[in-house]
Design an enzyme around this catalytic site. Structure first.
Site, PDB file in Angstrom:
ATOM      1  N   GLU A 151       3.062  -7.737  13.158  1.00  0.00           N
ATOM      2  CA  GLU A 151       1.879  -7.939  14.308  1.00  0.00           C
ATOM      3  C   GLU A 151       1.728  -9.564  14.043  1.00  0.00           C
ATOM      4  O   GLU A 151       0.998 -10.133  14.934  1.00  0.00           O
ATOM      5  CB  GLU A 151       0.767  -7.206  13.997  1.00  0.00           C
TER       6      GLU A 151
ATOM      7  N   ARG B 270       0.901  -1.314  -0.140  1.00  0.00           N
ATOM      8  CA  ARG B 270      -0.183  -0.116   0.037  1.00  0.00           C
ATOM      9  C   ARG B 270       0.842   1.288   0.069  1.00  0.00           C
ATOM     10  O   ARG B 270       0.402   2.382  -0.532  1.00  0.00           O
ATOM     11  CB  ARG B 270      -0.966   0.048   1.140  1.00  0.00           C
TER      12      ARG B 270
END
Length: 182
Positions: A100, A63
């Site tokens: 994460e 992104r």
């Protein structure tokens, strides 16, 4: 700034338990689907960096490519791609990092930067800082430096911005979300 933090937040979708249970995903797709909002985001970054002194724009897979490429075009700067492992041809430098979700690898073409180059790094958001910290290591291995790490969103509770600042990399984001923001 062209528009306020509140209006940016209204164009970022919150998706619970994606890509795995317990993770809150901040989806910029609605922002990208609004030509006006995308232009306002790009214009905000362009205004911030139009007179800044740096030589390249770096964009983090995937992104970060979206906004980084627009800014590179508008500021007439070379675009350097920092990609997930196995996506770039030729000789690459590789750096591992924690996300994460687990361990991953970031790569850049080995001849992308030279000694003394200064790069402005783009990603969509700063969470744990893993990808941007890996990119910083790759940049330094090529003898270059990072002017600033920038993103649309900061998730300050995950500590990425603080980690970047602790190693001397300034950060800038257009908005921030607390973990419990919906």
């Amino acid at each position: 700034m062209i528009f306020d933090e509140f209006s940016i937040k209204t164009l970022i979708r919150t998706v619970a338990d994606f890509p795995k249970p317990g993770v809150t995903f901040r989806d910029i797709t609605p922002l990208l689907q609004s030509p006006r909002a995308l232009r306002m985001v790009a214009d905000s970054f362009i205004q911030r960096y139009v007179e800044a002194e740096f030589s390249h724009i770096g964009a983090v897979d995937a992104r970060g490519f979206l906004i980084g490429s627009i800014i590179a075009y508008e500021l007439n700067k070379p675009l350097i791609l920092f990609r997930k492992q196995g996506k770039l041809p030729g000789e690459v430098l590789r750096e591992s990092y924690q996300t994460e979700y687990g361990e991953a690898f970031l790569e850049v073409q080995a001849d992308s930067l030279c000694e003394g180059d200064q790069i402005l790094m783009f990603d969509d958001l700063i969470a744990t800082g893993g990808t941007l910290l890996a990119a910083a290591q790759l940049v330094r291995r090529m003898g270059a430096s990072i002017h600033e790490a920038t993103a649309i969103i900061d998730l300050p509770e995950l500590g990425g911005s603080e980690k970047l600042q602790d190693i001397g990399i300034p950060t800038f984001t257009l908005t921030a979300f607390a973990l419990d923001d919906r």
